[in-house]
Design an enzyme around this catalytic site. Structure first.
Site, PDB file in Angstrom:
ATOM      1  N   HIS A  39       0.856  -1.184   0.000  1.00 32.89           N
ATOM      2  CA  HIS A  39       0.000   0.000   0.000  1.00 32.89           C
ATOM      3  C   HIS A  39       0.895   1.238   0.000  1.00 32.89           C
ATOM      4  CE1 HIS A  39       0.959  -0.937   4.191  1.00 32.89           C
ATOM      5  NE2 HIS A  39       1.061   0.370   4.311  1.00 32.89           N
ATOM      6  N   HIS A 124       5.773   6.229  -1.429  1.00 31.56           N
ATOM      7  CA  HIS A 124       6.517   4.986  -1.626  1.00 31.56           C
ATOM      8  C   HIS A 124       5.666   3.796  -1.194  1.00 31.56           C
ATOM      9  CE1 HIS A 124       7.152   5.688   2.657  1.00 31.56           C
ATOM     10  NE2 HIS A 124       7.370   4.384   2.757  1.00 31.56           N
TER      11      HIS A 124
END
Length: 174
Positions: A39, A124
């Site tokens: 995620h 990220h």
């Protein structure tokens, strides 16, 4: 409960992240994130009680109102930390839409009195913790193709000996 707000990866992008992670696991040591758990965190809340979780759900609804899908484009690898404590991640290209979504989520959380980790937002996807990345070439890596993310979720993070497990508490579609 430990909680965070994250952009869920679309299925094809998530599958390609998992494939990249498997490629890296062949040449790097570390505790790799389980397939299906990748995620992009927008805000880490840490410990919240039931009332805090409900407030975070309201914040999520408000932050995502009128926001459309967000483009995800892979932009290389990076690490946080050093030595055995390093975290290996896949960078995601910054965009106006992604930065706006992260800012709105954080503003709505703060407006409800919720605290979160205030580190600067760096888009990220964590691939591995306690990673040891060898120096030099990592081989011919297949990075995910650009895609659009459509779901923002409040997750509960359950820490276990073999790593964290995530439980979706509330999702909003962009």
């Amino acid at each position: 409960m430990r909680a965070f707000v994250a952009l869920e990866l679309p299925e094809a992008f998530a599958d390609e992240v998992a494939a990249l992670s498997r490629q890296l696991a062949a040449v790097c040591e570390g505790r790799f994130v389980a397939e299906g758990d990748h995620h992009l965190t927008l805000a880490f809340l840490g410990e919240v009680d039931e009332a805090g979780a409900r407030a975070a759900m309201d914040a999520l609804e408000a932050a995502c109102a009128g926001v459309g899908p967000v483009e995800l484009a892979a932009e290389g690898l990076g690490t946080f930390g050093r030595g055995r404590a390093a975290t290996l991640w896949l960078g995601i290209r910054r965009s106006e839409e992604l930065d706006l979504l992260a800012r709105r989520v954080r503003e709505e959380l703060a407006a409800r009195g919720l605290t979160y980790d205030e580190k600067d937002f760096l888009p990220h996807v964590t691939l591995a913790r306690r990673a040891r990345v060898p120096r030099g070439e990592l081989g011919d890596l297949a990075f995910p193709l650009p895609d659009e993310a459509r779901d923002v979720t409040l997750f509960r993070s359950i820490l276990e000996p073999d790593g964290a497990r995530y439980k979706s508490l509330h999702s909003v579609e962009l």
